[in-house]
Write an enzyme that holds these catalytic residues in place. Structure first.
Site, PDB file in Angstrom:
ATOM      1  N   LYS A  31       7.189   6.000  -6.454  1.00  0.00           N
ATOM      2  CA  LYS A  31       7.880   5.735  -5.183  1.00  0.00           C
ATOM      3  C   LYS A  31       9.125   4.874  -5.402  1.00  0.00           C
ATOM      4  CE  LYS A  31       5.492   3.762  -1.649  1.00  0.00           C
ATOM      5  NZ  LYS A  31       6.137   2.660  -0.914  1.00  0.00           N
ATOM      6  N   SER A  32       9.005   3.839  -6.216  1.00  0.00           N
ATOM      7  CA  SER A  32      10.157   2.958  -6.446  1.00  0.00           C
ATOM      8  C   SER A  32      11.327   3.730  -7.050  1.00  0.00           C
ATOM      9  CB  SER A  32       9.764   1.819  -7.401  1.00  0.00           C
ATOM     10  OG  SER A  32       8.805   0.990  -6.808  1.00  0.00           O
ATOM     11  N   ARG A  36      15.135   4.939  -5.320  1.00  0.00           N
ATOM     12  CA  ARG A  36      16.383   4.572  -6.006  1.00  0.00           C
ATOM     13  C   ARG A  36      17.158   5.812  -6.432  1.00  0.00           C
ATOM     14  NH1 ARG A  36      12.706   0.586  -6.298  1.00  0.00           N
ATOM     15  NH2 ARG A  36      13.343  -1.590  -6.631  1.00  0.00           N
ATOM     16  N   GLY A 103       9.207  -0.294   3.494  1.00  0.00           N
ATOM     17  CA  GLY A 103       9.828  -1.591   3.194  1.00  0.00           C
ATOM     18  C   GLY A 103      10.899  -1.474   2.120  1.00  0.00           C
ATOM     19  N   SER A 176      10.148 -10.754  -6.099  1.00  0.00           N
ATOM     20  CA  SER A 176      10.329  -9.564  -5.271  1.00  0.00           C
ATOM     21  C   SER A 176      11.421  -8.668  -5.843  1.00  0.00           C
ATOM     22  CB  SER A 176      10.698  -9.953  -3.842  1.00  0.00           C
ATOM     23  OG  SER A 176      11.133  -8.802  -3.143  1.00  0.00           O
ATOM     24  N   ASP A 329       0.899  -4.022  -5.907  1.00  0.00           N
ATOM     25  CA  ASP A 329       0.391  -3.039  -4.934  1.00  0.00           C
ATOM     26  C   ASP A 329      -1.040  -2.589  -5.246  1.00  0.00           C
ATOM     27  OD1 ASP A 329       2.745  -3.077  -3.489  1.00  0.00           O
ATOM     28  OD2 ASP A 329       3.661  -1.484  -4.675  1.00  0.00           O
ATOM     29  N   LYS A 356       2.878  -7.423   3.016  1.00  0.00           N
ATOM     30  CA  LYS A 356       3.043  -6.000   2.659  1.00  0.00           C
ATOM     31  C   LYS A 356       2.914  -5.157   3.923  1.00  0.00           C
ATOM     32  CE  LYS A 356       3.809  -6.685  -1.648  1.00  0.00           C
ATOM     33  NZ  LYS A 356       5.178  -6.438  -2.146  1.00  0.00           N
ATOM     34  N   ARG A 360      -2.402  -7.589   3.419  1.00  0.00           N
ATOM     35  CA  ARG A 360      -3.351  -6.852   2.574  1.00  0.00           C
ATOM     36  C   ARG A 360      -4.513  -7.694   2.086  1.00  0.00           C
ATOM     37  NH1 ARG A 360       0.610  -2.981  -0.941  1.00  0.00           N
ATOM     38  NH2 ARG A 360       0.705  -1.405   0.694  1.00  0.00           N
ATOM     39  N   ARG A 405      -2.203   1.958   1.390  1.00  0.00           N
ATOM     40  CA  ARG A 405      -3.009   1.554   0.236  1.00  0.00           C
ATOM     41  C   ARG A 405      -4.385   1.025   0.660  1.00  0.00           C
ATOM     42  NH1 ARG A 405       0.647   2.803  -3.558  1.00  0.00           N
ATOM     43  NH2 ARG A 405       2.765   2.047  -3.251  1.00  0.00           N
TER      44      ARG A 405
HETATM   45  C1  S3P Z   1       8.945  -2.365  -4.657  1.00  0.00           C
HETATM   46  C2  S3P Z   1       8.720  -3.708  -4.800  1.00  0.00           C
HETATM   47  C3  S3P Z   1       7.490  -4.383  -4.365  1.00  0.00           C
HETATM   48  C4  S3P Z   1       6.368  -3.394  -4.062  1.00  0.00           C
HETATM   49  C5  S3P Z   1       6.847  -2.217  -3.296  1.00  0.00           C
HETATM   50  C6  S3P Z   1       7.919  -1.471  -4.073  1.00  0.00           C
HETATM   51  C7  S3P Z   1      10.221  -1.787  -5.126  1.00  0.00           C
HETATM   52  O1  S3P Z   1       7.754  -5.107  -3.178  1.00  0.00           O
HETATM   53  O2  S3P Z   1       5.316  -4.023  -3.350  1.00  0.00           O
HETATM   54  O3  S3P Z   1       5.783  -1.318  -3.017  1.00  0.00           O
HETATM   55  O4  S3P Z   1      10.322  -0.552  -5.250  1.00  0.00           O
HETATM   56  O5  S3P Z   1      11.159  -2.565  -5.397  1.00  0.00           O
HETATM   57  P1  S3P Z   1       8.296  -6.640  -3.209  1.00  0.00           P
HETATM   58  O6  S3P Z   1       9.677  -6.628  -3.699  1.00  0.00           O
HETATM   59  O7  S3P Z   1       8.212  -7.083  -1.773  1.00  0.00           O
HETATM   60  O8  S3P Z   1       7.324  -7.369  -4.079  1.00  0.00           O
END
Ligand code: S3P
Length: 454
Positions: A31-32, A36, A103, A176, A329, A356, A360, A405
């Site tokens: 997902k990350s 991007r 988020g 973060s 996560d 989150k 969580r 999750r």
């Molecule tokens: C993520 C960073 C994390 C993670 C989220 C994905 C990202 O969040 O919990 O699911 O892709 O940069 P935080 O930056 O709030 O820790």
């Protein structure tokens, strides 16, 4: 096997004790990296080709936002193609950008366009609208961005960047990757060097991928292990080919399911093994998990492997706070593994879990309690006392609080507990793992979904 739901509610789903899980599966793209890839592809000049993209709702929201700002996105078979605008050339969107539950999508996009001299409005669902945005808005304000936000720096948010964005040096106050990334992305549009100081390393996909797209970025780690990331603003970015590996945070669900359902033996193919993401695997191995790495390889600049996972007798461990960023996560599903382990598992340093998609820490503790697990929750710690074999566990209804999750973790629990486990709402699973139930069913998992509205 699909069976009638034991508890009828519009979106409830139930998992039942299952026989051994077996077979191979490929979890969806990370997902990350998927977020991007769409963002950087939409921003870079020329064409970006993406394979393995996660086609979950969160990532699709990011794609729609990039389209609204001038990126041209299309899909043919499994390949996504993006023609980007060129760095500094995103267009003012004609409508508000709705990020749903995402988020990462909203926080990174605020960084990406917040510094533009144009108005952009951001909104999301009930879960996203309750999450703190100040952590991203504060550095943007320092860069000269005008911010109009709902009380407590929550969504909806309207941003308007200055004529000339000020490059800043920003020490990220909490571990973060989203905050780090938002500042770097805003820095793409600022003249000069934007520096992010990161005392505790978090996932580094932004740094790696921006470098791949041609950004001038250098990283220095000082004697105290603090990372200094320097980005030269207003550089040229050029379209790339991105092959997105499988998401370790999604692999975590079949992985834990196979460990706790007796007799299981599965292979999860093509899983990203970036060291900033492997905390869960390290912890499970310490607990005695039988996890084998097959065909470890480099793909698209990332370490990738197939995981062979066999049911294991787990033992409780102490998970130290410094491991949290590399498995942030994965705590809900680790708590499920711990519920089947011998002895106590103590997870420390969990303060970020409170902000989150849901709180969580509390959602996990309440779900465990509802299913007969002995656990205790403190401000930033969770202790779980396990019951090997899962005797007497289950039988509860779990409130998921719009959190994918939490939903998947407790469905995994139901596959190994003596009694079925029901979740109140399974719709959010589509944000990150749309085929979760089908894939787990193919391995031998037994689920029932409420039939109304589907
Ligand atoms: C993520 C960073 C994390 C993670 C989220 C994905 C990202 O969040 O919990 O699911 O892709 O940069 P935080 O930056 O709030 O820790």
């Amino acid at each position: 096997m699909i069976e009638p739901a034991t508890l009828v509610g519009e979106y409830t789903a139930t998992a039942h004790a299952s026989g051994p899980l077996s077979g191979k599966l490929r979890v969806p793209g990370d997902k990350s990296i998927s977020h991007r890839a769409l963002m950087f592809g939409g921003l870079a000049a020329g064409r970006t080709n993406i394979t393995g993209l996660l086609e979950g709702e969160d990532v699709m929201a990011t794609g729609r936002a990039m389209q609204a700002m001038g990126a041209v996105i299309s899909r043919e078979n499994d390949q996504w193609t993006i023609d980007g605008t060129g760095n500094g050339c995103l267009l003012e969107p004609q409508h508000e950008l709705d990020f749903g539950n995402a988020g990462t999508g909203v926080r990174l996009t605020m960084g990406l366009v917040g510094a533009y001299d144009m108005k952009t409005r951001f909104c999301g669902d009930a879960s996203l609208s309750s999450r703190p945005m100040g952590r991203v808005l504060d550095p943007l304000r320092e860069m000269g961005v005008q911010v109009d936000a709902a009380s407590g720096d929550r969504l909806p948010v309207t941003l308007h960047g200055p004529k000339v964005t000020a490059p800043i040096t920003y020490r990220v106050p909490m571990p973060s990757a989203q905050v780090k990334s938002a500042v770097l992305l805003a820095g793409l549009n600022a003249p000069g060097i934007t520096t992010v100081i990161e005392p505790v390393m978090t996932r580094d996909h932004t740094e790696k991928m921006l470098t791949g797209f041609g950004a001038e970025l250098e990283i220095e780690t000082d004697d105290n292990g603090v990372r200094h990331i320097r980005l030269q603003g207003q550089g040229e970015l050029t379209g790339q080919t991105v092959d997105v590996p499988g998401d370790p945070s999604s692999a975590a669900f079949p992985l834990v399911a196979a460990l706790i359902v007796p007799g299981s033996d599965i292979i999860i193919e093509n899983v990203l093994m970036n060291p900033a993401r492997t905390g869960l695997i390290i912890t499970l191995q310490e607990m005695g998990a039988d996890i084998e790495f097959l065909n470890r390889r480099l793909a698209g600049g990332e370490d990738v492997t197939d995981l062979r996972v066999r049911a294991s007798e787990l033992k409780g461990v102490v998970v130290p706070p410094e491991r949290a960023p590399s498995m942030i996560d994965e705590y809900p599903v680790l708590a499920i593994a711990s519920a089947f382990a011998e002895g106590e598992t103590v997870m420390q340093g969990l303060e970020e879990l409170r902000v989150k998609e849901s709180d969580r820490l509390s959602a996990t503790a309440r779900g465990l309690e509802a299913n007969g697990v002995d656990c205790s929750e403190a401000e930033s710690t969770l202790m779980v006392r396990g019951t090997p074999g899962g005797y007497g566990l289950g039988g509860g209804l779990v409130a998921t609080h719009l959190d994918h999750r939490i939903a998947m973790s407790f469905l995994v629990m139901g596959l190994a507990a003596q009694n079925p486990v029901t979740i109140d709402d399974d719709r959010m699973i589509a944000t990150s793992f749309p085929d979760f139930t089908d894939m787990m069913t193919a391995l031998g998992g037994r689920f029932a979904q409420a039939q109304t509205q589907r």
